[in-house]
Enzyme design. Structure first.
Site, PDB file in Angstrom:
ATOM      1  CE1 TYR A  76       9.649  -2.313   0.041  1.00 44.35           C
ATOM      2  CE2 TYR A  76       8.082  -0.833   1.106  1.00 44.35           C
ATOM      3  CZ  TYR A  76       8.405  -2.088   0.608  1.00 44.35           C
ATOM      4  OH  TYR A  76       7.477  -3.101   0.668  1.00 44.35           O
TER       5      TYR A  76
ATOM      6  CG  ASP B   9      -0.270  -0.054   2.555  1.00 47.39           C
ATOM      7  OD1 ASP B   9       0.977  -0.166   2.604  1.00 47.39           O
ATOM      8  OD2 ASP B   9      -0.985   0.002   3.582  1.00 47.39           O
TER       9      ASP B   9
ATOM     10  CE  LYS C 171       7.086  -4.382  -3.346  1.00 45.37           C
ATOM     11  NZ  LYS C 171       7.505  -5.806  -3.574  1.00 45.37           N
TER      12      LYS C 171
END
Ligand code: NAD
Ligand code: TYD
Length: 342
Positions: free
Chosen positions: A153, A126, A157
């Protein structure tokens, strides 16, 4: 059915390996893992002798080795958990995050194209949606929320997610993506909030809460997450994204206080330290789509899940004590040693 589980020696991947071997006694599960600092072969010890299981030490970025394994095993489904997963480490050194999380995903999908596949499933987060403000409890992430990342990060993603969708549209690769909230449960690496606080509290060490600790995360018990992925790979629609959330929003500070209470430790151990750079305020998922389409709901309430988790860490001290007595010491000193208190 032959299923490749990448990153299966890590936290969620190992729980998924156990879930699949238990649920489908006729499936072959092949775990592909580089065994980085976060991968732990001892976690997989209970299934190492299972004839339906194979472990392969491999880097998902190693194209030649990955192609060779696809040729040999001819997997039907690939579930990609392999990733660098810790936000704080990505702030220190983004590069390996881009390599593994984006380029590794590309190598896996190229292999899927070359050798053919029923499904490529990308385990996302999320965090690709950025964060929500604390004063808007009416807002939740849906699958339509724009991608808007905060950390190296989450950017890596998100980059991978975009590439997955591009491979679907351009090459017709049969993909699905799941974006889940913060997981917790057995085998969670002790650098993450919940296991770190349990380990420190048991050692009567300071409990380093970033800033005021008012940041909210939507906690999902790892077994609930594994069930969701199981459903998506079998029944989810190709080309779709599914949000997976726990309906368990908690402030960090409340979690740390709860851990103190459960372990009978004083709240005076709590130390407010310098905040994380770019720290996301609130994550909260709307899981309506996966509920309506696949009938999934989280089954574990936080109050129960945290008790089970604490019990697991008490019963499995050797697993995490081995980790925190090794190289982890250097990491801890680097990350927390010079962090000012507030
Ligand atoms: P983890 O850090 O515990 O495990 C990652 C695993 O991937 C390790 O076993 C590691 O050895 C392996 N790995 C890393 N680089 C590799 C490479 N190049 N080749 C092969 N293996 C490699 O992570 P986790 O918490 O289990 O997360 C799994 C996935 O779920 C990740 O993709 C992460 O982004 C996603 N996710 C995690 C959470 C969470 O709360 N933990 C939430 C949302 C999404
Ligand atoms: P973390 O477990 O790293 O997950 P993520 O950053 O992916 O959500 O952190 C969860 C929350 O806990 C996050 O708001 C940062 C905070 N946190 C601390 O306050 N202290 C810590 O030592 C750690 C590791 C995290």
């Amino acid at each position: 059915m032959n299923i490749f589980v990448t990153g299966g020696a890590g936290f969620i991947g190992s729980n998924f390996v156990f879930h699949m071997l238990d649920t489908y006694p006729d499936y072959r599960i092949v775990c592909l893992d580089k065994l980085t600092y976060a991968g732990n072969l001892s976690t997989l010890a209970p299934v190492m002798n299972n004839p339906n299981f194979r472990f392969v030490k491999i880097d998902i970025c190693d194209r030649e080795a990955i192609y060779k394994l696809f040729e040999e095993e001819k997997p039907d489904i690939v579930v990609n958990f392999a990733a660098e997963s810790h936000v704080d480490r990505s702030i220190e050194n983004p590069e390996i995050f881009l390599q593994t999380n984006i380029l590794g995903t590309q190598v896996l999908m190229d292999a899927c194209r070359k050798y053919g596949i029923q499904r490529y499933h990308q385990v996302s987060t999320d965090e690709v949606y950025g964060d929500l403000p604390l004063d808007r409890p009416d807002l939740f992430f849906t699958e339509e929320t724009p991608i808007h990342t905060s950390s190296p990060y989450s950017s890596s993603k998100a980059g991978a997610d975009l590439l997955v969708m591009a491979y679907h549209r351009t090459y017709g690769l049969p993909v699905t993506i799941s974006r889940c909230s913060n997981n917790y449960g057995p085998y969670h690496f002790p650098e993450k909030l919940i296991p770190l606080m349990i380990a420190n509290a048991l050692a009567d060490k300071p409990l380093p809460v970033y800033g005021e600790g008012l940041n909210v995360r939507d906690w999902l018990y790892v077994e609930d997450h594994c069930r969701a992925i199981d459903l998506i790979i079998h029944k989810g629609r190709v080309g779709e994204v599914y949000n997976v959330g726990g309906h368990n929003e908690m402030k960090n500070i409340d979690i740390v206080k709860l851990i103190c209470k459960e372990l009978g430790k004083p709240e005076s151990l709590i130390t407010h330290v310098e905040d994380r750079k770019g720290h996301d305020m609130r994550y909260a998922i709307d899981p309506t789509k996966i509920h309506n389409e696949l009938g999934w709901l989280p089954e574990t309430k936080f109050a129960d899940g945290i008790k089970k988790t604490i019990k697991w860490y008490l019963d499995n001290k050797e697993w995490w004590e081995t980790i925190i007595s090794g190289e982890y010491q250097n990491y801890y000193e680097k990350m927390y040693g010079n962090r000012g208190t507030i």
